[in-house]
Design an enzyme around this catalytic site. Sequence first.
Site, PDB file in Angstrom:
ATOM      1  N   ASN A  22       5.525  -7.087   6.113  1.00  0.00           N
ATOM      2  CA  ASN A  22       5.029  -6.287   5.032  1.00  0.00           C
ATOM      3  C   ASN A  22       6.224  -6.566   3.820  1.00  0.00           C
ATOM      4  OD1 ASN A  22       4.507  -4.384   2.865  1.00  0.00           O
ATOM      5  ND2 ASN A  22       4.812  -2.391   4.390  1.00  0.00           N
TER       6      ASN A  22
ATOM      7  N   ARG B 257       0.787  -7.559   5.473  1.00  0.00           N
ATOM      8  CA  ARG B 257       0.142  -7.005   4.656  1.00  0.00           C
ATOM      9  C   ARG B 257      -0.226  -7.305   3.515  1.00  0.00           C
ATOM     10  NH1 ARG B 257       2.417  -0.951   2.922  1.00  0.00           N
ATOM     11  NH2 ARG B 257       0.657  -0.451   1.880  1.00  0.00           N
TER      12      ARG B 257
ATOM     13  N   HIS C  46      -3.555   1.938   0.806  1.00  0.00           N
ATOM     14  CA  HIS C  46      -3.403   2.718   2.109  1.00  0.00           C
ATOM     15  C   HIS C  46      -4.395   2.577   3.037  1.00  0.00           C
ATOM     16  CE1 HIS C  46      -0.352   5.907  -0.313  1.00  0.00           C
ATOM     17  NE2 HIS C  46       0.218   4.798   0.603  1.00  0.00           N
TER      18      HIS C  46
ATOM     19  N   HIS D 120      -2.795  10.923   3.779  1.00  0.00           N
ATOM     20  CA  HIS D 120      -1.511  10.179   3.885  1.00  0.00           C
ATOM     21  C   HIS D 120      -0.687  10.665   2.878  1.00  0.00           C
ATOM     22  CE1 HIS D 120       0.697   6.202   4.466  1.00  0.00           C
ATOM     23  NE2 HIS D 120       1.088   6.612   3.395  1.00  0.00           N
TER      24      HIS D 120
ATOM     25  N   ARG E 290       4.933   9.548  -8.743  1.00  0.00           N
ATOM     26  CA  ARG E 290       3.814   9.165  -9.430  1.00  0.00           C
ATOM     27  C   ARG E 290       2.940  10.572  -9.793  1.00  0.00           C
ATOM     28  NH1 ARG E 290       1.929   5.041  -5.425  1.00  0.00           N
ATOM     29  NH2 ARG E 290       3.175   3.236  -5.772  1.00  0.00           N
TER      30      ARG E 290
ATOM     31  N   GLU F 287       0.651   1.582  10.475  1.00  0.00           N
ATOM     32  CA  GLU F 287       0.149   0.448   9.970  1.00  0.00           C
ATOM     33  C   GLU F 287       0.420  -0.957  10.571  1.00  0.00           C
ATOM     34  OE1 GLU F 287       1.948   2.279   6.608  1.00  0.00           O
ATOM     35  OE2 GLU F 287       0.069   1.704   5.067  1.00  0.00           O
TER      36      GLU F 287
HETATM   37  P1  ADP Z   1       6.312   5.595   1.503  1.00  0.00           P
HETATM   38  O1  ADP Z   1       5.186   5.950   0.807  1.00  0.00           O
HETATM   39  O2  ADP Z   1       7.797   5.102   0.655  1.00  0.00           O
HETATM   40  O3  ADP Z   1       5.916   4.908   2.900  1.00  0.00           O
HETATM   41  P2  ADP Z   1       6.955   7.731   3.570  1.00  0.00           P
HETATM   42  O4  ADP Z   1       5.654   7.738   4.295  1.00  0.00           O
HETATM   43  O5  ADP Z   1       8.045   7.115   4.261  1.00  0.00           O
HETATM   44  O6  ADP Z   1       6.948   7.033   2.147  1.00  0.00           O
HETATM   45  O7  ADP Z   1       7.441   9.261   3.164  1.00  0.00           O
HETATM   46  C1  ADP Z   1       8.802   9.332   2.385  1.00  0.00           C
HETATM   47  C2  ADP Z   1       8.501  10.632   1.976  1.00  0.00           C
HETATM   48  O8  ADP Z   1       8.509  11.655   3.097  1.00  0.00           O
HETATM   49  C3  ADP Z   1      10.139  11.136   1.345  1.00  0.00           C
HETATM   50  O9  ADP Z   1      10.383  10.528   0.247  1.00  0.00           O
HETATM   51  C4  ADP Z   1      10.319  12.441   1.653  1.00  0.00           C
HETATM   52  O10 ADP Z   1       9.701  13.129   0.648  1.00  0.00           O
HETATM   53  C5  ADP Z   1       9.059  12.771   2.938  1.00  0.00           C
HETATM   54  N1  ADP Z   1       9.731  13.604   4.023  1.00  0.00           N
HETATM   55  C6  ADP Z   1      10.328  12.701   5.007  1.00  0.00           C
HETATM   56  N2  ADP Z   1      10.732  13.716   6.017  1.00  0.00           N
HETATM   57  C7  ADP Z   1      10.520  15.006   5.473  1.00  0.00           C
HETATM   58  C8  ADP Z   1      10.936  16.417   6.054  1.00  0.00           C
HETATM   59  N3  ADP Z   1      11.621  16.375   7.263  1.00  0.00           N
HETATM   60  N4  ADP Z   1      10.316  17.113   5.357  1.00  0.00           N
HETATM   61  C9  ADP Z   1       9.787  17.123   3.933  1.00  0.00           C
HETATM   62  N5  ADP Z   1       9.259  15.967   3.538  1.00  0.00           N
HETATM   63  C10 ADP Z   1       9.918  14.786   4.291  1.00  0.00           C
END
Ligand code: ADP
Length: 394
Positions: free
Chosen positions: A7, A88, A177, A203, A236, A379
């Site tokens: 990716n 990806r 996604h 997601h 966003r 993914e």
């Molecule tokens: P991306 O879209 O960058 O792939 P991810 O799916 O890794 O993002 O999600 C990242 C986000 O998940 C972080 O910015 C945070 O807001 C949220 N996150 C991760 N762990 C927690 C948690 N324990 N509680 C609340 N939000 C969380």
Amino acid sequence: MKIISINTGSSSLKFSLFDMNDESVIASGLFERIGIEGSCYKIKFNGQTIKQEVELTSHDEAVEILLNKLIDLNIISSLDEIDGIGHRLLHGQEKYKKSVIITDEVINDLDSFKEFAPLHIPANISGVNAFKKVLPNVPMVGVYDTAFHQTMDPETFLYPVPYNWYKEYGIRKYGFHGTSHRYIASEVERIYGTKDKKIISCHIGNGGSITAIKDGKCVDTTMGFTPLSGIMMGTRSGDVDPSIIPYVMVKEGKNASEVIDDLNKRSGLLGLSGISSDMRDIVNKCEEDNEMAKLARSKYVRRVVDYIAQYYVLLGGADVIVFTAGVGENSIPNRKSICEKLACLGVKIDLEKNNTMGEFQKISKDDSKIDVYVIPTDEELMIARDTLNLIKNR
Ligand code: ADP
């Protein structure tokens, strides 16, 4: 069979090396800040993690180091062990409705889609070319983020704008996604032993999208022509009235792309709260009774609920709601708030079962009218599965 999933972002390269005999991860890692000062990489294998700062001026260099390290660290004994490489790819336009073996035509087409994603597509192409240079005889597969959403019908994917915008410029809803939502659909099929389920797949991570799925196919999704639309995200805005753009241009003396940048990078949780784009920070501040954090969190929940409700009607009901990605997999209070607002649809959350982070779990009560699950997305595995299937059937 060993398959590597790749990716590439504009300044990063993530990889996972799978043993496809049992779909286990042999090694995974991340090369960061490629082309920027302070570049480094991290490789996880055999229960250990190595981290190294190193100058990375291009994706080519990252790939070279990655392949050398796989051998130096005895993760593989020779590059011949790599049977396939899955990439990806952000955008397949309307031509690519499924994953494909990467050929010159595929690369040329990807290049011609650059206008749709000017940051991501050149990075994807660099990733593909970097592997092609070092492993020219290993088959490569492209897995498109948009492909799963190609089953939407015109009533869904067209915007109510002049029709020639679609015909001449390709302006329509594409959705993103897709690989994650497809993984969720495959997991739901595995759980129930049938494709015949109406699924609302949420997601919600830093980026976020919700997809309505029927008979294993996407019916509608919240992201659109770009990933900016739909629900509120970390930075966003999601859907806003487009007339805001020229108005802010005048007020702040900005051009259109600067305002779009504000909507992409300085809006969402960050913009509204003024605190952070990270839901963990927002939840912490809510616990301290910070008013703006509370407002940002309730707006976030509201936007998710709005779309779940919309898709419930579109699908003519729902059998399963799935939470996935960073917030969906980990945020106990957000899942609780969302599910409580869905009580009018017969959703009953089990608060004890909801007390889970990052794990597969059914979080609805047995008498809930809709089953609610937390399913960690994968993914990378989906990319590896597509790669294996396509190279096997060549
Ligand atoms: P991306 O879209 O960058 O792939 P991810 O799916 O890794 O993002 O999600 C990242 C986000 O998940 C972080 O910015 C945070 O807001 C949220 N996150 C991760 N762990 C927690 C948690 N324990 N509680 C609340 N939000 C969380």
